[in-house]
Structure formats: C-alpha cells, structure tokens
Design a protein around this motif. Structure first.
Motif, PDB file in Angstrom:
ATOM      1  N   VAL A  58     -64.489 107.592  10.181  1.00  0.00           N
ATOM      2  CA  VAL A  58     -64.267 106.216  10.620  1.00  0.00           C
ATOM      3  C   VAL A  58     -62.778 105.939  10.515  1.00  0.00           C
ATOM      4  O   VAL A  58     -62.058 106.595   9.772  1.00  0.00           O
ATOM      5  N   ALA A  59     -62.331 104.972  11.253  1.00  0.00           N
ATOM      6  CA  ALA A  59     -60.914 104.616  11.194  1.00  0.00           C
ATOM      7  C   ALA A  59     -60.699 103.690  10.002  1.00  0.00           C
ATOM      8  O   ALA A  59     -60.488 102.487  10.147  1.00  0.00           O
ATOM      9  N   GLY A  60     -60.788 104.247   8.813  1.00  0.00           N
ATOM     10  CA  GLY A  60     -60.665 103.455   7.603  1.00  0.00           C
ATOM     11  C   GLY A  60     -59.759 104.108   6.588  1.00  0.00           C
ATOM     12  O   GLY A  60     -59.265 105.222   6.783  1.00  0.00           O
ATOM     13  N   GLY A  61     -59.541 103.413   5.468  1.00  0.00           N
ATOM     14  CA  GLY A  61     -58.688 103.937   4.414  1.00  0.00           C
ATOM     15  C   GLY A  61     -59.240 103.598   3.047  1.00  0.00           C
ATOM     16  O   GLY A  61     -59.932 102.587   2.871  1.00  0.00           O
ATOM     17  N   LEU A  62     -58.934 104.445   2.071  1.00  0.00           N
ATOM     18  CA  LEU A  62     -59.395 104.274   0.707  1.00  0.00           C
ATOM     19  C   LEU A  62     -58.165 104.209  -0.197  1.00  0.00           C
ATOM     20  O   LEU A  62     -57.410 105.168  -0.301  1.00  0.00           O
ATOM     21  N   ILE A  63     -57.988 103.081  -0.855  1.00  0.00           N
ATOM     22  CA  ILE A  63     -56.815 102.827  -1.687  1.00  0.00           C
ATOM     23  C   ILE A  63     -57.237 102.831  -3.150  1.00  0.00           C
ATOM     24  O   ILE A  63     -58.161 102.104  -3.536  1.00  0.00           O
ATOM     25  N   GLY A  64     -56.573 103.636  -3.967  1.00  0.00           N
ATOM     26  CA  GLY A  64     -56.841 103.598  -5.396  1.00  0.00           C
ATOM     27  C   GLY A  64     -57.381 104.890  -5.968  1.00  0.00           C
ATOM     28  O   GLY A  64     -57.477 105.922  -5.287  1.00  0.00           O
ATOM     29  N   ASP A  65     -57.747 104.834  -7.253  1.00  0.00           N
ATOM     30  CA  ASP A  65     -58.274 105.984  -7.990  1.00  0.00           C
ATOM     31  C   ASP A  65     -59.792 106.020  -7.840  1.00  0.00           C
ATOM     32  O   ASP A  65     -60.482 105.054  -8.187  1.00  0.00           O
ATOM     33  N   VAL A  66     -60.313 107.155  -7.368  1.00  0.00           N
ATOM     34  CA  VAL A  66     -61.751 107.291  -7.130  1.00  0.00           C
ATOM     35  C   VAL A  66     -62.218 108.594  -7.779  1.00  0.00           C
ATOM     36  O   VAL A  66     -61.723 109.675  -7.446  1.00  0.00           O
ATOM     37  N   PHE A  67     -63.181 108.484  -8.700  1.00  0.00           N
ATOM     38  CA  PHE A  67     -63.634 109.632  -9.476  1.00  0.00           C
ATOM     39  C   PHE A  67     -65.111 109.904  -9.225  1.00  0.00           C
ATOM     40  O   PHE A  67     -65.854 109.050  -8.742  1.00  0.00           O
ATOM     41  N   ASP A  68     -65.521 111.093  -9.597  1.00  0.00           N
ATOM     42  CA  ASP A  68     -66.897 111.563  -9.405  1.00  0.00           C
ATOM     43  C   ASP A  68     -67.772 111.052 -10.557  1.00  0.00           C
ATOM     44  O   ASP A  68     -67.603 111.458 -11.712  1.00  0.00           O
ATOM     45  N   ALA A  69     -68.716 110.168 -10.250  1.00  0.00           N
ATOM     46  CA  ALA A  69     -69.564 109.579 -11.287  1.00  0.00           C
ATOM     47  C   ALA A  69     -70.549 110.595 -11.851  1.00  0.00           C
ATOM     48  O   ALA A  69     -70.833 110.584 -13.064  1.00  0.00           O
ATOM     49  N   ASP A  70     -71.088 111.485 -11.007  1.00  0.00           N
ATOM     50  CA  ASP A  70     -72.034 112.486 -11.512  1.00  0.00           C
ATOM     51  C   ASP A  70     -71.347 113.425 -12.498  1.00  0.00           C
ATOM     52  O   ASP A  70     -71.927 113.788 -13.525  1.00  0.00           O
ATOM     53  N   ALA A  71     -70.111 113.802 -12.210  1.00  0.00           N
ATOM     54  CA  ALA A  71     -69.366 114.653 -13.133  1.00  0.00           C
ATOM     55  C   ALA A  71     -69.117 113.921 -14.451  1.00  0.00           C
ATOM     56  O   ALA A  71     -69.236 114.504 -15.537  1.00  0.00           O
ATOM     57  N   ALA A  72     -68.787 112.631 -14.365  1.00  0.00           N
ATOM     58  CA  ALA A  72     -68.528 111.861 -15.584  1.00  0.00           C
ATOM     59  C   ALA A  72     -69.750 111.810 -16.476  1.00  0.00           C
ATOM     60  O   ALA A  72     -69.632 111.881 -17.704  1.00  0.00           O
ATOM     61  N   ARG A  73     -70.929 111.684 -15.887  1.00  0.00           N
ATOM     62  CA  ARG A  73     -72.150 111.629 -16.690  1.00  0.00           C
ATOM     63  C   ARG A  73     -72.402 112.941 -17.429  1.00  0.00           C
ATOM     64  O   ARG A  73     -73.165 112.982 -18.392  1.00  0.00           O
ATOM     65  N   GLN A  74     -71.752 114.009 -16.978  1.00  0.00           N
ATOM     66  CA  GLN A  74     -71.857 115.307 -17.653  1.00  0.00           C
ATOM     67  C   GLN A  74     -70.672 115.554 -18.590  1.00  0.00           C
ATOM     68  O   GLN A  74     -70.530 116.650 -19.143  1.00  0.00           O
ATOM     69  N   GLY A  75     -69.831 114.530 -18.757  1.00  0.00           N
ATOM     70  CA  GLY A  75     -68.690 114.662 -19.651  1.00  0.00           C
ATOM     71  C   GLY A  75     -67.460 115.249 -19.026  1.00  0.00           C
ATOM     72  O   GLY A  75     -66.526 115.637 -19.735  1.00  0.00           O
ATOM     73  N   LEU A  76     -67.407 115.288 -17.685  1.00  0.00           N
ATOM     74  CA  LEU A  76     -66.297 115.926 -16.978  1.00  0.00           C
ATOM     75  C   LEU A  76     -65.501 114.910 -16.184  1.00  0.00           C
ATOM     76  O   LEU A  76     -66.070 113.975 -15.608  1.00  0.00           O
ATOM     77  N   GLY A  77     -64.202 115.096 -16.133  1.00  0.00           N
ATOM     78  CA  GLY A  77     -63.350 114.248 -15.310  1.00  0.00           C
ATOM     79  C   GLY A  77     -62.990 114.948 -14.020  1.00  0.00           C
ATOM     80  O   GLY A  77     -62.411 116.044 -14.040  1.00  0.00           O
ATOM     81  N   ARG A  78     -63.349 114.341 -12.887  1.00  0.00           N
ATOM     82  CA  ARG A  78     -63.129 115.000 -11.601  1.00  0.00           C
ATOM     83  C   ARG A  78     -62.914 113.943 -10.521  1.00  0.00           C
ATOM     84  O   ARG A  78     -63.593 112.901 -10.513  1.00  0.00           O
ATOM     85  N   ASP A  79     -61.959 114.185  -9.641  1.00  0.00           N
ATOM     86  CA  ASP A  79     -61.768 113.297  -8.505  1.00  0.00           C
ATOM     87  C   ASP A  79     -62.986 113.360  -7.592  1.00  0.00           C
ATOM     88  O   ASP A  79     -63.681 114.391  -7.514  1.00  0.00           O
ATOM     89  N   PHE A  80     -63.246 112.272  -6.885  1.00  0.00           N
ATOM     90  CA  PHE A  80     -64.384 112.212  -5.976  1.00  0.00           C
ATOM     91  C   PHE A  80     -64.022 112.893  -4.662  1.00  0.00           C
ATOM     92  O   PHE A  80     -62.970 112.631  -4.072  1.00  0.00           O
TER      93      PHE A  80
END
Length: 592
Positions: A58-80
């Motif tokens: 799509v002709a859109g944009g994403l501004i900001g910090d976006v992380f992977d929630a499933d990884a976080a629930r496993q104790g891991l930090g990962r960009d989405f």
C-alpha cells in the motif's frame, strides 16, 4: 521527542499548496523529507528522527519503533518483520495490533479518500491532525510554523473543563480548537473516528485462573530487550520500589548496556528509599547515583517545562526531577532511560475490597480463608467488613478530577468518560480497577523536559506485558502474603531480599504538600488570577480557601492541586504562543 509531520493533499486539491507547504517546512532546516506516497509526504525531525519504513503493498508509511510481540512473549527482543503483513489498510492495521508492539504511527493510504491513521495501542507515540485550506496535517505536535496551523486555532475551554472533571482524559483530549486527537488502537479517519482494534477489556473479559509467573518474566525480558536494541548506553530509575527493581534486573538479565541507576532521595524518612535502591544496584552490579532532594519550590517558570505539547499531562509535576532526568539524557553516551512507571496498575499493587470476589471464586492463591485474611489485613479491617464492602462494589470505572474546585458552570457540563472505561463497565469490579489504573497511567507518555531530551522507556506499559496482566485473574496478581505476589514470584530469584520482602512503598504525600505550602507566595496569584479562573472553570473562593499552609498539611488535596497546576501551565503556555502569533500578524499588517 522523535517528531514527525505528514502533509496530505486532499483529492482534487491544487498540488501547488502541497509543494508550498513542503518548501516552508524544509526551509526551517529542522525537518527531513523521507517519503512521498500517494498524495502525502512524510517529514522527520532532523535532530533525533524516529525510524521510518515504507509499508508494503500500500502507499503508506510506518513511523517509529515496532517490535515483534510473539518474540517478546518468549523473552526475546526482535524488530517486527513487515514481510507478509497484508495488502490493504485494515489487514495491515490488524496485523500490527495483534503481532507487534512499540511506539509507532502508521499512515495508511486510501485510493478513494484521505489516509487513515493507526496509533500504537498504548498511545506511546503522539498523533494529532488538523486541516489548513486544501491540506491535511498529521503530526506528533504542532510545528513552529503558524502558517500551517489551523486558521481558527484557539484553546478549547470545554475540553479543559472535561479534563478537570476527569483527569485521565488528558491522554485522550487535545483541548485545541481545530485539532483532532487520534486515539490509540483505532484505525482513524481525519475526524479521529474509526474501528477500535484494541481495548483492555478484550483481554480482561475472561481472566485466567491458571497462569505461570514465568510467562510474565519472559514478557518483561522480551520488551526490555526489544527497547534496548541497538542502543549504546542507557540508565534506569531505581526508586527502591518493586516495579523499577524488576525493570533494572531485567535490563541486566538481557545484557542491555546499562550504565548506571539513579535514585532521587527525599528529605523525609517515609520518602527516603536509598537503601532499597542501593540493594538493587548492588544485586545487578551497577553504580547508583543518588540525587539528594531539597524542598521543591514550584515556581511558575518551572511548571512550563512540561506544558508545551498538544495536550496537558502530569509527568512533569515534579519539575526538579524532570530537569535532572533531562540533563542525564542529554549527557554523552546515554541514549535512553528506563523506568518502572505503570507497574502499580499493570502488576496490580491495589488492595481494593472488590478483590474479595476473586478470593471467593477461587481466583487467588492460598485458599479461601488465607486469602480473605490477607486482603482484610491490607485493608486494615475485619473479614466481615471486607466482605460487605467488596461485595457491594459495582462500578469502579469512575476516575477522579478536581470537582471540589470546579465552578458551577464547569461542574454542570455533561461528564465524559474514556472509551476504555466505558467498555470496562461490563467487567468484574476488580478488573475495572486495573483498567482504570492503566488509563490513569497513559499520561506518562506526554510532553516533558526529559521526553524532549531523549528516549524515555516505560517497559511495564508495553503491550505484551499489559495484555498478559490483563488476562490474569486480579486475585492471582494482587492477593498474597505481600502486594503484587504474582510479580514477586516471577522475579524472586533476581531481586534482593530487602526489596522482595518489603511491605509498603515510599510515601511522598507530605513532601509534596509541604512543597506546595512553601510555594504559595507564587502559586496563589498564579492560580487565582490564572487562565483557568479567568475562563470561569474554577471556583476562586473554594480555591482561595484551599491555598493555605494549614489546609495543605491537614487535608489530602495535593494531587488535585497538581492537576490544576498542570492544566494552568498548559493553558498559559498556549495562550502565550497564540498571542505571539497574533502579535506578529498585527505587526506585519501594520508594516503593509
């Protein structure tokens, strides 16, 4: 502040106005154009720009910090990973809300109309909008370019009155005429309306009887690791309480570049938590810097430090604390600070009698008799009185304001309620209280000196942690040998016994009451002759009677006065800003 600005041309509008606005923004040197999409362009502040990504398909944009929630629930930090997020605006928005977390705003284009806005579900990143001629603007704040502001920009006094009645509406209402507030977790059109994709009640509706404290530990570690990604140096507030100790220990656990901890020590025994903070710092192996606080002098100039944003907030209520943290964030080698803010509500520090329903329903640890006696002890009452009060509780979604000081006209206005609280009215009372605490904490993301100086991270207010705690029965979270027993069990092996087994917490009530009393010479005229009083929102006689040293010491009105001070500072800041623009316009007219 990680600011951004989006300029959109309406369908069939003259594109020359779009290009003229772009040129005006770029001439300041404060902004960088990073994208041009379908009928809109995206600018980021030049000094500390937020991350930016094109949205696929799509002709859109994403501004900001976006992380992977499933990884976080496993104790891991990962960009989405945006790969495969979908092909249309609704699909992308649903995927971001369900699978990601962070501090972001998504601009989602529409072939047939205006772009839609998705603000992260907790509202960590600000999002407001307005129109000027044939252009629409979406931004984190009104830029210092009055030529791009709404032509009828003014203070919305009814909006301020609504916040005075219900202080938690400060995170929802932008009390400026002509400016729209985009609510978090809503796929919103230009008017701010749209489908709500996220709500606390969705997770709190069917509380889990069985939950493993290890799940909470993994979620906290995961969000802390995510927020620490790529950073070279961070510090952590270590207040001496449980919540900041959990965050500090998690920073150490995930290998974050933790440089030091900081503790503000206040000059009263009940508010001096240095020994608890020192125990935490020694346990995780970092130096602790202690700031010995003196009496707080609340001068009007200080109060303006946190009042320049598009909406009022309460995070800068202690301006000396705010200034110290801002200076630390501006120091070389420091990129962010971490706090335990929000933990009282999310981890459930409250001991409200409504929890008795969970105890009776088997939704707490330790059995019926033990649970009732523990809860009665924390409420300093008998089991029979606890049952009477707890079983009679019905609707706990009504937040607080400054009703005692409102004028009759302001008090007569129709009351407003945060939509999350409106939805929460169907929940059990104990869960209603948790949602109320969550809503009350949303103003922690607002404008302040420290937010302008660097990144302020409140990991316990991150979506995976919030969603997990909302899904656990309140009795499991709150009822035990000590407050927050579930969280204590989750982090027992990481915390020093002095903090793990501590009962109670630091109390700053008297400190702030005395600070208000010692500042009355400046505060009395500031409030009694201030913008809120002149606008007819406050009852001067009642306020005058309250602003005495005796009333401040012997009655518990400090929190209400700090709300009034925050809104007064905001109103004065914007009145001055608007007057300066009008003055400049008048001078230009005379010169012509």
């Amino acid at each position: 502040m990680r600011d951004y600005l989006v300029i959109e041309a309406y369908v069939d509008a003259d594109p020359s106005a779009w290009r003229a606005a772009e040129a005006l923004v770029l001439e300041t040197g404060a902004w960088t154009k990073v994208a041009e999409r379908r009928r809109f362009s995206i600018f980021l502040e030049a000094g500390r720009p937020p991350p930016y990504q094109h949205l696929p398909n799509v002709a859109g944009g994403l501004i900001g910090d976006v992380f992977d929630a499933d990884a976080a629930r496993q104790g891991l930090g990962r960009d989405f990973d945006l790969l495969g997020v979908g092909g249309d605006a609704r699909e992308i928005a649903d995927r971001l809300v369900d699978r990601a977390f962070g501090r972001y705003v998504a601009i989602l284009s529409d072939e047939h109309g205006s772009a839609r806005v998705l603000r992260d579900p907790l509202g960590v990143m600000e999002a407001i909008g307005w129109r000027r001629g044939g252009l629409r603007f979406i931004a984190s704040r009104l830029p210092d370019l009055p030529a791009l502001w709404p032509q009828a920009l003014a203070i919305d006094w009814d909006g301020l009155a609504a916040i005075l009645r219900q202080k938690n509406l400060a995170s929802l209402i932008c009390p400026l005429v002509g400016v729209t507030s985009y609510p978090p977790g809503v796929l919103a059109g230009p008017d701010g309306a749209g489908p709500r994709l996220w709500s606390p009640s969705r997770f709190a509706r069917r509380p889990r009887r069985k939950a493993d404290p290890a799940e909470l530990r993994h979620a906290v570690d995961g969000v802390v690791a995510a927020w620490a990604l790529g950073r070279q140096g961070v510090f952590c507030e270590i207040s001496g309480g449980l919540d900041s100790a959990i965050v500090a220990a998690s920073l150490k656990q995930v290998g974050a570049p933790l440089v030091y901890g900081v503790n503000h020590s206040f000059p009263r025994d009940e508010s001096d938590e240095r020994r608890y903070a020192q125990a935490v710092a020694e346990r995780i192996g970092v130096p602790l810097e202690v700031v010995a606080r003196e009496r707080l002098i609340l001068a009007p100039k200080k109060l303006c430090g946190a009042a320049g944003g598009p909406r009022p907030n309460y995070v800068g209520g202690d301006p000396d604390h705010d200034a110290d943290l801002a200076a630390r964030l501006a120091a070389p080698g420091v990129e962010a600070m971490f706090t335990g803010r929000g933990g009282d509500g999310v981890l459930y520090q409250m001991a409200h009698p409504a929890l008795v329903r969970d105890v009776l329903g088997g939704l707490s640890a330790g059995g019926l008799g033990r649970g009732l006696s523990r809860l009665a002890r924390r409420n300093a009452t008998t089991v029979w009185d606890l049952l009477r009060r707890g079983l009679s509780a019905r609707d706990l979604t009504g937040g607080l304001g400054v009703q005692a000081f409102l004028s009759d006209a302001a008090a007569a206005l129709d009351p407003a309620r945060h939509p999350w609280l409106e939805e929460a009215r169907v929940l059990d009372p104990a869960k209603q209280l948790q949602v109320l605490a969550l809503v009350n904490g949303l103003s922690s993301f607002g404008e302040s000196q420290r937010h302008r100086a660097g990144d302020v991270i409140d990991p316990l207010m991150s979506q995976p942690v919030v969603e997990f705690c909302l899904s656990v029965a309140a009795g499991r979270l709150a009822v035990g040998d000590n407050d927050r027993p579930f969280a204590r069990a989750a982090f027992a092996d990481r915390l020093p016994p002095l903090v793990l087994n501590r009962r109670g917490k630091g109390d700053l009530t008297t400190y702030f009451a005395q600070s208000l009393g010692g500042s009355l010479q400046a505060l009395r005229p500031y409030l009694l002759d201030g913008q809120l009083a002149v606008a007819g929102l406050l009852d001067r006689a009642r306020l005058d009677a309250a602003l005495t040293p005796e009333r401040l010491v012997w009655t518990n009105i400090s929190s209400e006065l700090f709300v009034i001070l925050a809104l007064e500072a905001w109103a004065r800041c914007w009145s001055d800003r608007l007057a300066a623009v009008c003055g400049a316009g008048a001078r230009q007219a005379r010169a012509c």
